[in-house]
Design a protein around this motif. Sequence first.
Motif, PDB file in Angstrom:
ATOM      1  N   TYR A  73     -16.769 -10.224   8.307  1.00 29.28           N
ATOM      2  CA  TYR A  73     -17.194 -10.701   9.628  1.00 29.28           C
ATOM      3  C   TYR A  73     -18.436  -9.970  10.116  1.00 29.28           C
ATOM      4  N   ALA A  74     -18.578  -8.703   9.764  1.00 30.95           N
ATOM      5  CA  ALA A  74     -19.773  -7.945  10.162  1.00 30.95           C
ATOM      6  C   ALA A  74     -21.022  -8.569   9.544  1.00 30.95           C
ATOM      7  N   GLU A  75     -20.935  -8.984   8.289  1.00 34.00           N
ATOM      8  CA  GLU A  75     -22.068  -9.649   7.634  1.00 34.00           C
ATOM      9  C   GLU A  75     -22.287 -11.048   8.209  1.00 34.00           C
ATOM     10  N   TYR A  76     -21.211 -11.728   8.473  1.00 32.31           N
ATOM     11  CA  TYR A  76     -21.295 -13.072   9.074  1.00 32.31           C
ATOM     12  C   TYR A  76     -21.992 -13.008  10.432  1.00 32.31           C
ATOM     13  N   GLN A  77     -21.677 -12.002  11.217  1.00 31.38           N
ATOM     14  CA  GLN A  77     -22.272 -11.867  12.547  1.00 31.38           C
ATOM     15  C   GLN A  77     -23.781 -11.662  12.468  1.00 31.38           C
TER      16      GLN A  77
END
Length: 222
Positions: A73-77
């Motif tokens: 999710y950190a990369e997705y954000q």
Amino acid sequence: MLETILIILTIVSLAVLYKFLPNRRIFIYFCISLVIVFVIAALISRMHEPQQTMNENQRYALQQQQKIFTIWYAEYQKDIDQLDRNWQLYHSLLDSFNNENMDIETMYERLSELENDALVEQVHIHALKVPPGLGEECNVQLAEMIRKTQKYSDAQTQTISMTKNAAEPKKMESKDLDHKEQVRLFQDIMIRESPAGLFTSSELSAILDYFVLPDDFPDKAE
């Protein structure tokens, strides 16, 4: 065992009441009331059933899934932030041109640069995959989030590209449009082609609920 004894006692009590009560209607009313009480008690008992417990291995497995999702999710954000920056810049360029703070040549040049950035980000978005190691329920929600994000990115990139193509100076010159007509043309493209929005809150909420640990399993000190 206790439940069986209570049922037997209830049946015996009803038999005695049936034999000695002078009014059979009172007995019927009593039975109906007793049934209602039992039904309500059963419903209340189900509502207050303890949460499903989780053993230590299950808890550890879920925590590992949480870590996998958090990293993903950190990369997705980061991709979402880039989509937001591209979209804000697109609207900023339109506003500058509308207010005559930018000529059509500069508008076309800036839109061309933005289109390149949008295409790069579109590739990143379409490379998104559900990370391995998550549960099936989480996978389904995550796959839907990715699908929505890809659809949003496609519409955003298409809007930018269509506006850039319409702003090509030679095309503008051949159409002999004045500034107000050019503004109207760009506004029409923006309104017609812009994505409605990226709405993934329901999927994200479902994923967060999936990772909730039972309250009746106490945390252990590390």
